[in-house]
Design a protein around this motif. Structure first.
Motif, PDB file in Angstrom:
ATOM      1  N   ASP A  18      47.927  41.186  57.117  1.00  0.00           N
ATOM      2  CA  ASP A  18      48.869  41.161  57.053  1.00  0.00           C
ATOM      3  C   ASP A  18      50.153  40.131  56.322  1.00  0.00           C
ATOM      4  O   ASP A  18      50.765  39.205  56.901  1.00  0.00           O
ATOM      5  N   ARG A  19      50.143  41.084  54.946  1.00  0.00           N
ATOM      6  CA  ARG A  19      51.549  41.002  54.659  1.00  0.00           C
ATOM      7  C   ARG A  19      51.542  39.305  53.726  1.00  0.00           C
ATOM      8  O   ARG A  19      51.929  39.382  53.729  1.00  0.00           O
ATOM      9  N   ARG A  20      50.457  39.399  53.035  1.00  0.00           N
ATOM     10  CA  ARG A  20      50.457  37.798  52.377  1.00  0.00           C
ATOM     11  C   ARG A  20      49.474  37.642  50.956  1.00  0.00           C
ATOM     12  O   ARG A  20      48.494  39.263  50.912  1.00  0.00           O
ATOM     13  N   LEU A  21      49.683  37.408  49.687  1.00  0.00           N
ATOM     14  CA  LEU A  21      49.434  37.254  48.478  1.00  0.00           C
ATOM     15  C   LEU A  21      48.743  35.924  48.787  1.00  0.00           C
ATOM     16  O   LEU A  21      49.516  34.746  48.847  1.00  0.00           O
ATOM     17  N   ALA A  22      47.034  36.441  48.987  1.00  0.00           N
ATOM     18  CA  ALA A  22      46.099  35.037  49.961  1.00  0.00           C
ATOM     19  C   ALA A  22      44.852  34.884  48.493  1.00  0.00           C
ATOM     20  O   ALA A  22      44.067  35.967  49.286  1.00  0.00           O
ATOM     21  N   ALA A  23      44.404  34.917  47.518  1.00  0.00           N
ATOM     22  CA  ALA A  23      43.403  35.274  46.809  1.00  0.00           C
ATOM     23  C   ALA A  23      42.793  34.464  47.506  1.00  0.00           C
ATOM     24  O   ALA A  23      41.370  34.650  48.545  1.00  0.00           O
ATOM     25  N   LYS A  24      42.603  33.216  48.304  1.00  0.00           N
ATOM     26  CA  LYS A  24      41.696  32.551  49.304  1.00  0.00           C
ATOM     27  C   LYS A  24      40.742  33.199  49.640  1.00  0.00           C
ATOM     28  O   LYS A  24      40.179  32.830  50.354  1.00  0.00           O
ATOM     29  N   GLU A  25      42.093  33.861  50.799  1.00  0.00           N
ATOM     30  CA  GLU A  25      41.588  34.602  52.365  1.00  0.00           C
ATOM     31  C   GLU A  25      40.228  35.926  51.481  1.00  0.00           C
ATOM     32  O   GLU A  25      39.443  36.452  52.487  1.00  0.00           O
ATOM     33  N   PHE A  26      40.217  35.870  50.062  1.00  0.00           N
ATOM     34  CA  PHE A  26      38.777  36.657  49.932  1.00  0.00           C
ATOM     35  C   PHE A  26      38.337  35.942  49.450  1.00  0.00           C
ATOM     36  O   PHE A  26      37.003  36.697  49.403  1.00  0.00           O
ATOM     37  N   PHE A  27      37.854  34.605  48.933  1.00  0.00           N
ATOM     38  CA  PHE A  27      36.927  34.062  48.061  1.00  0.00           C
ATOM     39  C   PHE A  27      36.880  32.331  48.380  1.00  0.00           C
ATOM     40  O   PHE A  27      36.564  32.227  47.859  1.00  0.00           O
ATOM     41  N   HIS A  28      37.790  32.079  49.195  1.00  0.00           N
ATOM     42  CA  HIS A  28      37.486  30.852  50.082  1.00  0.00           C
ATOM     43  C   HIS A  28      36.719  30.131  50.550  1.00  0.00           C
ATOM     44  O   HIS A  28      35.839  31.037  51.075  1.00  0.00           O
ATOM     45  N   GLY A  29      35.630  29.366  49.469  1.00  0.00           N
ATOM     46  CA  GLY A  29      33.896  29.179  49.766  1.00  0.00           C
ATOM     47  C   GLY A  29      32.792  29.610  49.001  1.00  0.00           C
ATOM     48  O   GLY A  29      33.376  30.601  48.721  1.00  0.00           O
ATOM     49  N   LYS A  30      31.854  28.962  49.510  1.00  0.00           N
ATOM     50  CA  LYS A  30      30.701  28.983  48.516  1.00  0.00           C
ATOM     51  C   LYS A  30      29.745  30.529  49.466  1.00  0.00           C
ATOM     52  O   LYS A  30      29.712  31.497  48.460  1.00  0.00           O
ATOM     53  N   THR A  31      30.010  30.053  50.383  1.00  0.00           N
ATOM     54  CA  THR A  31      29.545  31.546  50.511  1.00  0.00           C
ATOM     55  C   THR A  31      30.218  33.464  50.402  1.00  0.00           C
ATOM     56  O   THR A  31      29.251  34.007  50.207  1.00  0.00           O
ATOM     57  N   LYS A  32      31.532  32.831  50.336  1.00  0.00           N
ATOM     58  CA  LYS A  32      32.151  34.406  49.908  1.00  0.00           C
ATOM     59  C   LYS A  32      32.142  35.029  48.544  1.00  0.00           C
ATOM     60  O   LYS A  32      32.041  35.373  47.967  1.00  0.00           O
ATOM     61  N   ILE A  33      31.924  33.442  47.624  1.00  0.00           N
ATOM     62  CA  ILE A  33      31.820  33.700  46.572  1.00  0.00           C
ATOM     63  C   ILE A  33      30.408  34.473  45.868  1.00  0.00           C
ATOM     64  O   ILE A  33      30.160  35.503  45.334  1.00  0.00           O
ATOM     65  N   ARG A  34      29.256  33.387  46.840  1.00  0.00           N
ATOM     66  CA  ARG A  34      28.074  34.046  46.769  1.00  0.00           C
ATOM     67  C   ARG A  34      27.796  35.786  47.892  1.00  0.00           C
ATOM     68  O   ARG A  34      26.481  36.483  47.176  1.00  0.00           O
ATOM     69  N   ARG A  35      28.541  36.284  48.163  1.00  0.00           N
ATOM     70  CA  ARG A  35      28.379  37.197  48.911  1.00  0.00           C
ATOM     71  C   ARG A  35      28.978  38.502  47.562  1.00  0.00           C
ATOM     72  O   ARG A  35      28.794  39.874  47.961  1.00  0.00           O
ATOM     73  N   ILE A  36      29.971  37.644  46.630  1.00  0.00           N
ATOM     74  CA  ILE A  36      30.151  38.913  45.522  1.00  0.00           C
ATOM     75  C   ILE A  36      28.921  39.237  44.979  1.00  0.00           C
ATOM     76  O   ILE A  36      28.876  41.173  44.749  1.00  0.00           O
ATOM     77  N   GLN A  37      28.425  39.313  44.693  1.00  0.00           N
ATOM     78  CA  GLN A  37      25.958  39.175  44.515  1.00  0.00           C
ATOM     79  C   GLN A  37      25.469  40.183  44.925  1.00  0.00           C
ATOM     80  O   GLN A  37      24.827  41.363  45.173  1.00  0.00           O
ATOM     81  N   ASP A  38      25.480  39.465  46.236  1.00  0.00           N
ATOM     82  CA  ASP A  38      25.015  40.129  46.770  1.00  0.00           C
ATOM     83  C   ASP A  38      25.319  41.540  48.102  1.00  0.00           C
ATOM     84  O   ASP A  38      23.767  42.380  47.839  1.00  0.00           O
TER      85      ASP A  38
END
Length: 283
Positions: free
Chosen positions: A142-162
């Motif tokens: 939706d045309r925003r520069l928003a890193a938190k949409e991709f990586f906000h929260g421990k669950t999203k960070i953990r899923r990088i590895q998974d």
């Protein structure tokens, strides 16, 4: 053999962009960074860009046409992935196999975060273990520069590895899931130093075992010089003096069992000293 996949993510703001550009593209830092072997820099490559680019300029081009709001000064401009594998597993692959490993990794990252957002995918072959830096500009659908949409929260960070582990296994790479060290917020520099310390520890263990085995060989040679008590014992001494030594090493990132020829002992000592000097320079 240790064979775990490695993927780490780090966010960069405006002030850090030029620095990562210089590091990734080896712009004038080869003589300063002791981790880099400048004789191998020619073996580095970028999957995305044929020539060196200006990171700030390319980011401006991407955001000017695709981001609808004014960008804040404290915004995350680049999220960078560091991709590799345990040193023993990586070095067991040929250069072509390593390239395919990095290509598969990039396919995963581009598929998950958007091919249109990828700024660079630089492979470094001039450091201790081959690895790749993949940078993407976190622009949402939706045309925003928003890193938190991709990586906000421990669950999203953990899923990088998974997600990385699952994808690479489906692509045929029999790797184990890496430790979720992103949660510790360690920098890539700290991570590289940690891996180098593991290698140094392993070499020190290997040298200690080798010294012990060589001492045992010296004792056997002394026994051989004395009158033999039994023919079979003398033959056994001869065999021990001529056969390579099996050295059991503590489990580490380099593996659990190493066969060392006696002629390699001095080379191990040299490698250990080099690693000690490198770590001392980084401290």
């Amino acid at each position: 053999m240790a064979k775990y996949g490695i993927i780490r993510m780090q966010k960069f703001h405006k002030d850090a962009i030029l620095g990562i550009q210089k590091h990734n593209q080896r712009e004038g830092e080869n003589s300063k960074n002791k981790d880099i072997d400048s004789t191998r820099t020619m073996l580095n490559y970028d999957f995305v860009n044929e020539d060196k680019i200006k990171y700030h300029e390319e980011i401006k081009k991407m955001t000017a046409t695709r981001v609808k709001r004014k960008i804040r000064n404290d915004a995350v401009l680049v999220a960078e992935f560091f991709v590799s594998a345990s040193p023993e597993y990586m070095h067991a692959m040929s250069p072509d196999e390593q390239r395919k490993y990095f290509e598969a990794s990039l396919d995963h990252i581009a598929g998950k975060y958007g091919q249109q957002n990828i700024l660079y995918a630089v492979v470094h072959n001039d450091e201790a273990t081959p690895h790749m830096h993949v940078g993407f500009v976190p622009i949402t659908d939706d045309r925003r520069l928003a890193a938190k949409e991709f990586f906000h929260g421990k669950t999203k960070i953990r899923r990088i590895q998974d997600d990385f582990h699952n994808y690479m296994n489906k692509r045929g790479y029999d790797i184990e899931r890496g430790e979720p060290s992103e949660l510790q917020h360690k920098s890539v520099h700290e991570f590289k130093k940690q891996e180098r310390e593991k290698e140094l520890k392993h070499l020190q263990q290997l040298v200690a075992h080798k010294e012990k085995e060589l001492q045992q060989m010296d004792n056997l040679v002394d026994l051989k010089a004395a009158p033999p008590v039994e023919i079979r014992s003398e033959r056994r001494i001869e065999e021990l003096c001529t056969q390579p030594i099996e050295v059991e090493a503590a489990k580490s990132v380099m593996g659990s069992k190493v066969k060392v020829e006696e002629a390699d002992f001095h080379e191990l000592m040299s490698l250990t000293k080099e690693l000690q000097q490198t770590l001392a320079a980084q401290t």
